[in-house]
Design a protein around this motif. Structure first.
Motif, short mmCIF file in Angstrom:
data_model
loop_
_atom_site.label_atom_id
_atom_site.label_comp_id
_atom_site.label_asym_id
_atom_site.label_seq_id
_atom_site.Cartn_x
_atom_site.Cartn_y
_atom_site.Cartn_z
N GLU A 293 -18.37 10.91 -3.99
CA GLU A 293 -19.29 11.85 -4.66
C GLU A 293 -18.67 12.49 -5.90
O GLU A 293 -19.35 12.64 -6.93
N ARG A 294 -17.44 12.92 -5.84
CA ARG A 294 -16.84 13.69 -6.94
C ARG A 294 -16.01 12.86 -7.90
O ARG A 294 -15.79 13.27 -9.04
N PHE A 295 -15.50 11.71 -7.43
CA PHE A 295 -14.59 10.93 -8.27
C PHE A 295 -15.11 9.53 -8.58
O PHE A 295 -14.51 8.83 -9.38
N GLY A 296 -16.22 9.14 -7.93
CA GLY A 296 -16.77 7.81 -8.16
C GLY A 296 -15.84 6.69 -7.69
O GLY A 296 -15.91 5.57 -8.19
N VAL A 297 -14.98 6.98 -6.72
CA VAL A 297 -14.04 5.99 -6.19
C VAL A 297 -14.68 5.33 -4.98
O VAL A 297 -15.08 6.00 -4.04
N LYS A 298 -14.77 4.00 -5.03
CA LYS A 298 -15.38 3.27 -3.92
C LYS A 298 -14.32 2.93 -2.87
O LYS A 298 -13.25 2.42 -3.21
N PRO A 299 -14.63 3.18 -1.60
CA PRO A 299 -13.70 2.77 -0.54
C PRO A 299 -13.78 1.27 -0.31
O PRO A 299 -14.79 0.64 -0.61
N VAL A 300 -12.74 0.72 0.25
CA VAL A 300 -12.75 -0.70 0.63
C VAL A 300 -13.74 -0.92 1.77
O VAL A 300 -14.47 -1.90 1.79
N ASN B 69 -8.96 4.21 5.90
CA ASN B 69 -9.76 3.60 4.85
C ASN B 69 -8.85 3.41 3.65
O ASN B 69 -7.79 4.03 3.55
N PHE B 70 -9.26 2.53 2.75
CA PHE B 70 -8.45 2.15 1.60
C PHE B 70 -9.22 2.34 0.30
O PHE B 70 -10.45 2.21 0.27
N PHE B 71 -8.45 2.56 -0.76
CA PHE B 71 -9.02 2.76 -2.09
C PHE B 71 -8.12 2.04 -3.09
O PHE B 71 -6.91 2.28 -3.12
N LEU B 72 -8.71 1.17 -3.90
CA LEU B 72 -7.95 0.41 -4.89
C LEU B 72 -8.09 1.13 -6.23
O LEU B 72 -9.19 1.26 -6.77
N LEU B 73 -6.98 1.62 -6.76
CA LEU B 73 -6.97 2.42 -7.98
C LEU B 73 -6.18 1.73 -9.07
O LEU B 73 -5.21 1.02 -8.79
N GLY C 85 3.96 2.75 -17.55
CA GLY C 85 4.70 1.56 -17.96
C GLY C 85 4.40 0.35 -17.07
O GLY C 85 4.96 -0.71 -17.24
N GLU C 86 3.51 0.54 -16.10
CA GLU C 86 3.11 -0.54 -15.20
C GLU C 86 1.64 -0.87 -15.45
O GLU C 86 0.93 -0.11 -16.10
N SER C 87 1.22 -2.00 -14.93
CA SER C 87 -0.21 -2.34 -15.04
C SER C 87 -0.68 -2.82 -13.67
O SER C 87 0.12 -3.00 -12.76
N GLY C 88 -1.97 -3.00 -13.57
CA GLY C 88 -2.52 -3.51 -12.31
C GLY C 88 -3.13 -2.42 -11.46
O GLY C 88 -3.56 -1.37 -11.95
N LYS C 89 -3.16 -2.68 -10.17
CA LYS C 89 -3.82 -1.79 -9.21
C LYS C 89 -2.82 -1.35 -8.14
O LYS C 89 -1.80 -2.01 -7.92
N ILE C 90 -3.16 -0.24 -7.50
CA ILE C 90 -2.38 0.24 -6.37
C ILE C 90 -3.34 0.54 -5.24
O ILE C 90 -4.41 1.12 -5.45
N LEU C 91 -3.01 0.08 -4.04
CA LEU C 91 -3.86 0.28 -2.87
C LEU C 91 -3.41 1.54 -2.15
O LEU C 91 -2.26 1.64 -1.73
N ILE C 92 -4.33 2.49 -2.03
CA ILE C 92 -4.05 3.75 -1.34
C ILE C 92 -4.75 3.71 0.01
O ILE C 92 -5.95 3.43 0.09
N GLU C 93 -4.00 3.99 1.06
CA GLU C 93 -4.57 4.10 2.40
C GLU C 93 -4.60 5.57 2.80
O GLU C 93 -3.60 6.27 2.66
N GLN D 195 0.84 -1.19 0.00
CA GLN D 195 0.00 0.00 0.00
C GLN D 195 0.88 1.25 0.00
O GLN D 195 2.05 1.20 0.36
N VAL D 196 0.26 2.35 -0.40
CA VAL D 196 0.88 3.67 -0.25
C VAL D 196 -0.09 4.50 0.58
O VAL D 196 -1.29 4.54 0.29
N GLU D 197 0.44 5.12 1.63
CA GLU D 197 -0.40 5.77 2.64
C GLU D 197 -0.27 7.29 2.55
O GLU D 197 0.84 7.81 2.45
N PHE D 198 -1.41 7.97 2.61
CA PHE D 198 -1.44 9.43 2.65
C PHE D 198 -2.07 9.85 3.98
O PHE D 198 -3.17 9.41 4.30
N GLN D 199 -1.39 10.71 4.71
CA GLN D 199 -1.98 11.26 5.93
C GLN D 199 -3.15 12.15 5.54
O GLN D 199 -3.11 12.84 4.51
#
Length: 196
Positions: free
Chosen positions: A148-155, A169-173, A180-188, A131-135
């Motif tokens: 509401e604004r980005f349509g991103v669902k929380p975990v 809370n977490f968000f899978l983006l 140059g990469e593929s897949g998902k990144i988990l943001i906390e 994961q990559v964490e943002f305070q």
């Protein structure tokens, strides 16, 4: 880059402090860049950006390692204190701090056969960046904005207790194609609790 990250994780347990610092910086810079690209639109929203500390944002990269490597990395880095992790999360964690704002959370599972997120990650992917964490100053409000604004669902439907008394809370983006990469990144997103 996967092999390079794997080698860098091993080097976090090196006897040479310079090698550990170089490994930490390699992991941190690479994963932070991916996270910044995946969340690029977030920083254009003034409300969300303010909740995430804008240009002063605090970013930590969380790596999941096997229990034996967790112990080695911890020992090589002066045995930093373990975080208090809610028991239901089946995890152990400590922080590493290096020069130039390089921040890592090193995570492992208490029970490799358990159902915690770290055990599942290690079972599926092996050691790596989990994961990559943002305070954040208000995880619940940030979650509302992301939905509401980005349509991103929380975990999780709402923030839950995290390590060290935080709320998380977490968000899978999706990782952007142009990286140059593929897949998902988990943001906390994590919110420190204020002392009363």
């Amino acid at each position: 880059m996967l092999n390079s990250i794997s080698g860098a994780i091993k080097n976090l347990a090196a006897a040479d402090a310079r090698l550990r610092a170089t490994a930490a910086e390699e992991i941190y810079r690479y994963e932070r860049r991916l996270a910044e690209r995946a969340t690029a639109l977030w920083w254009r929203d003034p409300d969300l950006s303010a909740l995430l500390l804008g240009p002063q944002r605090v970013v930590t990269v969380g790596i999941a390692v096997l229990p034996k490597n967790f112990a080695r990395i911890r020992s090589a880095n002066g045995a930093p204190p373990l975080a208090v992790v809610p028991p239901d999360q089946n995890a152990e964690e400590f922080e590493l701090h290096f020069a130039d704002g390089v921040e890592l959370d090193v995570l492992t599972t208490r029970d490799p056969a358990g159902q915690g997120a770290i055990a599942r990650f290690l079972g599926k992917f092996g050691e790596g960046v989990q994961q990559v964490e943002f305070q954040c100053t208000d995880v619940d409000r940030a979650t509302e904005i992301l939905v509401e604004r980005f349509g991103v669902k929380p975990v999780y439907p709402s923030a839950r207790p995290g390590a060290g008394g935080t709320r998380i809370n977490f968000f899978l983006l999706a990782v952007p194609n142009d990286t140059g990469e593929s897949g998902k990144i988990l943001i906390e997103l994590y919110q420190k609790q204020h002392a009363s």
